[in-house]
Design a protein around this motif. Structure first.
Motif, mmCIF file in Angstrom:
data_model
loop_
_atom_site.group_PDB
_atom_site.id
_atom_site.type_symbol
_atom_site.label_atom_id
_atom_site.label_comp_id
_atom_site.label_asym_id
_atom_site.label_seq_id
_atom_site.Cartn_x
_atom_site.Cartn_y
_atom_site.Cartn_z
ATOM 1 N N PRO A 195 -1.266 14.214 7.045
ATOM 2 C CA PRO A 195 -1.607 13.291 6.002
ATOM 3 C C PRO A 195 -2.625 14.291 5.175
ATOM 4 C CG PRO A 195 -2.620 12.200 7.591
ATOM 5 C CD PRO A 195 -1.879 13.373 8.249
ATOM 6 N N GLU A 196 -2.370 14.304 3.708
ATOM 7 C CA GLU A 196 -3.117 14.967 2.960
ATOM 8 C C GLU A 196 -4.499 14.101 2.807
ATOM 9 O OE1 GLU A 196 -2.915 15.666 -1.574
ATOM 10 O OE2 GLU A 196 -1.321 16.872 -0.657
ATOM 11 N N GLU A 197 -4.286 13.009 2.541
ATOM 12 C CA GLU A 197 -5.606 12.130 2.412
ATOM 13 C C GLU A 197 -5.538 10.871 3.524
ATOM 14 O OE1 GLU A 197 -8.399 12.668 0.619
ATOM 15 O OE2 GLU A 197 -8.115 14.577 -0.534
ATOM 16 N N GLU A 198 -6.610 10.364 3.938
ATOM 17 C CA GLU A 198 -6.534 9.070 4.511
ATOM 18 C C GLU A 198 -6.397 8.031 3.522
ATOM 19 O OE1 GLU A 198 -5.913 8.625 7.832
ATOM 20 O OE2 GLU A 198 -5.665 10.675 8.309
ATOM 21 N N ALA A 199 -5.714 6.989 3.912
ATOM 22 C CA ALA A 199 -5.733 5.955 2.879
ATOM 23 C C ALA A 199 -7.225 4.926 3.178
ATOM 24 C CB ALA A 199 -4.615 4.999 3.040
ATOM 25 N N ASP A 200 -7.658 4.463 2.288
ATOM 26 C CA ASP A 200 -9.029 3.599 2.617
ATOM 27 C C ASP A 200 -8.406 2.311 3.461
ATOM 28 O OD1 ASP A 200 -10.510 1.116 1.529
ATOM 29 O OD2 ASP A 200 -11.879 2.554 1.305
ATOM 30 N N GLU A 201 -9.050 1.923 4.564
ATOM 31 C CA GLU A 201 -8.574 1.011 5.354
ATOM 32 C C GLU A 201 -8.759 -0.488 4.663
ATOM 33 O OE1 GLU A 201 -11.119 0.770 8.839
ATOM 34 O OE2 GLU A 201 -10.373 3.001 9.350
ATOM 35 N N ALA A 231 0.850 -1.282 -0.092
ATOM 36 C CA ALA A 231 0.122 0.045 0.102
ATOM 37 C C ALA A 231 0.837 1.195 -0.008
ATOM 38 C CB ALA A 231 -1.045 -0.008 1.203
ATOM 39 N N GLU A 232 0.425 2.128 -0.578
ATOM 40 C CA GLU A 232 1.145 3.487 -0.757
ATOM 41 C C GLU A 232 0.997 4.380 0.394
ATOM 42 O OE1 GLU A 232 -0.095 5.785 -4.205
ATOM 43 O OE2 GLU A 232 0.353 4.000 -5.241
ATOM 44 N N GLU A 233 1.985 4.925 1.067
ATOM 45 C CA GLU A 233 1.949 5.707 2.311
ATOM 46 C C GLU A 233 1.355 7.096 1.740
ATOM 47 O OE1 GLU A 233 5.053 8.113 5.054
ATOM 48 O OE2 GLU A 233 5.598 6.216 4.248
ATOM 49 N N ALA A 234 0.519 7.547 2.474
ATOM 50 C CA ALA A 234 -0.178 8.924 2.267
ATOM 51 C C ALA A 234 0.741 9.906 1.852
ATOM 52 C CB ALA A 234 -1.161 9.175 3.136
ATOM 53 N N GLU A 235 0.605 10.933 1.189
ATOM 54 C CA GLU A 235 1.554 12.087 1.054
ATOM 55 C C GLU A 235 1.208 12.827 1.981
ATOM 56 O OE1 GLU A 235 1.062 14.116 -2.702
ATOM 57 O OE2 GLU A 235 1.209 12.327 -3.781
ATOM 58 N N LYS A 236 2.281 13.564 2.694
ATOM 59 C CA LYS A 236 2.065 14.519 3.739
ATOM 60 C C LYS A 236 2.488 15.882 3.247
ATOM 61 C CE LYS A 236 3.289 11.174 7.079
ATOM 62 N NZ LYS A 236 3.154 10.953 8.601
ATOM 63 N N LYS A 237 1.820 16.950 3.923
ATOM 64 C CA LYS A 237 2.130 18.329 3.565
ATOM 65 C C LYS A 237 2.337 18.989 4.938
ATOM 66 C CE LYS A 237 -2.565 19.769 3.788
ATOM 67 N NZ LYS A 237 -3.718 20.517 2.936
ATOM 68 N N ALA A 238 2.956 19.893 4.776
ATOM 69 C CA ALA A 238 3.449 20.736 5.967
ATOM 70 C C ALA A 238 2.151 21.785 6.281
ATOM 71 C CB ALA A 238 4.737 21.617 6.030
ATOM 72 N N GLY A 280 -12.467 8.692 -5.785
ATOM 73 C CA GLY A 280 -12.187 7.455 -6.594
ATOM 74 C C GLY A 280 -10.578 7.203 -6.434
ATOM 75 N N PHE A 281 -10.011 6.828 -7.596
ATOM 76 C CA PHE A 281 -8.528 6.768 -7.602
ATOM 77 C C PHE A 281 -7.934 6.985 -8.788
ATOM 78 C CE2 PHE A 281 -4.717 3.927 -7.513
ATOM 79 C CZ PHE A 281 -3.971 4.316 -6.555
ATOM 80 N N THR A 282 -6.750 7.228 -8.819
ATOM 81 C CA THR A 282 -5.833 7.389 -10.078
ATOM 82 C C THR A 282 -4.909 6.610 -10.370
ATOM 83 O OG1 THR A 282 -6.583 9.852 -10.181
ATOM 84 C CG2 THR A 282 -4.650 9.227 -11.597
ATOM 85 N N PHE A 283 -4.759 5.597 -11.076
ATOM 86 C CA PHE A 283 -3.745 4.665 -11.343
ATOM 87 C C PHE A 283 -2.529 5.284 -11.799
ATOM 88 C CE2 PHE A 283 -7.666 2.557 -11.182
ATOM 89 C CZ PHE A 283 -7.490 1.418 -10.093
ATOM 90 N N GLU A 284 -1.185 4.578 -11.712
ATOM 91 C CA GLU A 284 -0.215 4.982 -12.429
ATOM 92 C C GLU A 284 -0.074 4.739 -13.861
ATOM 93 O OE1 GLU A 284 3.557 2.764 -10.865
ATOM 94 O OE2 GLU A 284 2.656 3.515 -8.782
ATOM 95 N N ASN A 285 -0.852 4.197 -14.636
ATOM 96 C CA ASN A 285 -1.005 3.848 -15.950
ATOM 97 C C ASN A 285 -2.036 4.996 -16.688
ATOM 98 O OD1 ASN A 285 -3.590 3.145 -15.241
ATOM 99 N ND2 ASN A 285 -3.193 1.082 -16.087
ATOM 100 N N GLY A 286 -2.306 6.054 -15.825
ATOM 101 C CA GLY A 286 -3.311 7.071 -16.312
ATOM 102 C C GLY A 286 -4.679 6.941 -16.210
ATOM 103 N N LEU A 300 -5.518 2.370 -0.451
ATOM 104 C CA LEU A 300 -5.379 3.414 -1.706
ATOM 105 C C LEU A 300 -5.803 4.666 -1.117
ATOM 106 C CD1 LEU A 300 -6.969 1.278 -4.547
ATOM 107 C CD2 LEU A 300 -4.390 1.472 -3.864
ATOM 108 N N VAL A 301 -5.089 5.670 -1.652
ATOM 109 C CA VAL A 301 -5.559 7.159 -1.333
ATOM 110 C C VAL A 301 -6.598 7.655 -2.430
ATOM 111 C CG1 VAL A 301 -4.683 9.580 -0.869
ATOM 112 C CG2 VAL A 301 -3.416 7.536 -0.153
ATOM 113 N N PRO A 302 -7.714 8.021 -2.082
ATOM 114 C CA PRO A 302 -8.497 8.402 -3.169
ATOM 115 C C PRO A 302 -8.108 9.944 -3.616
ATOM 116 C CG PRO A 302 -9.451 8.654 -0.868
ATOM 117 C CD PRO A 302 -8.384 8.152 -0.610
ATOM 118 N N ASN A 303 -8.836 10.132 -5.103
ATOM 119 C CA ASN A 303 -8.489 11.291 -5.656
ATOM 120 C C ASN A 303 -9.400 12.220 -5.381
ATOM 121 O OD1 ASN A 303 -10.529 10.572 -7.198
ATOM 122 N ND2 ASN A 303 -9.365 9.807 -8.773
#
Length: 120
Positions: free
Chosen positions: A29-35, A1-8, A46-52, A39-42
């Protein structure tokens, strides 16, 4: 699972002696990951995958976006929307065969008569 991006987040806070003016920086955390998926929602819930590919949802609709090569026409696509299955592919230029981008069962049944696809 991806770690949620953080912002200051910068905020003015009072120091322990009661004086204002000290700047405090907190990592949140910018967004909380779905338990369930991790995955971190867009921004569209929803979600954005690496392949676009991406999907977004409202209470009534789900929109799944798949990038296709420039110049792709509707006749170049093979889309089959069923009550419990979605199949999306691009036809090969030299044959009627398709390479499928999506060929998966859906989470729940959908109303096929209310479903559609398009190319932008």
């Amino acid at each position: 699972a991806e770690e949620a991006e953080k912002k200051a987040v910068s905020e003015l806070a009072k120091s322990g002696d009661g004086k204002a003016g000290e700047e405090k920086v907190t990592d949140l955390p910018e967004e909380e990951a779905d338990e369930g998926t991790g995955l971190v929602p867009n921004s569209g819930n929803g979600f954005t995958f690496e392949n676009g590919q991406s999907w977004v949802q409202t209470l009534q609709d789900v929109t799944y976006t798949i990038p296709v090569p420039a110049g792709t026409k509707a006749r170049d696509c093979n889309v089959d929307i069923r009550k419990t299955h979605l199949k999306v592919g691009l036809k090969s230029p030299n044959s009627s065969d398709s390479s499928f981008i999506i060929d998966d069962d859906l989470y729940k049944e959908i109303a096929v008569e209310d479903s559609f696809w398009n190319i932008n």
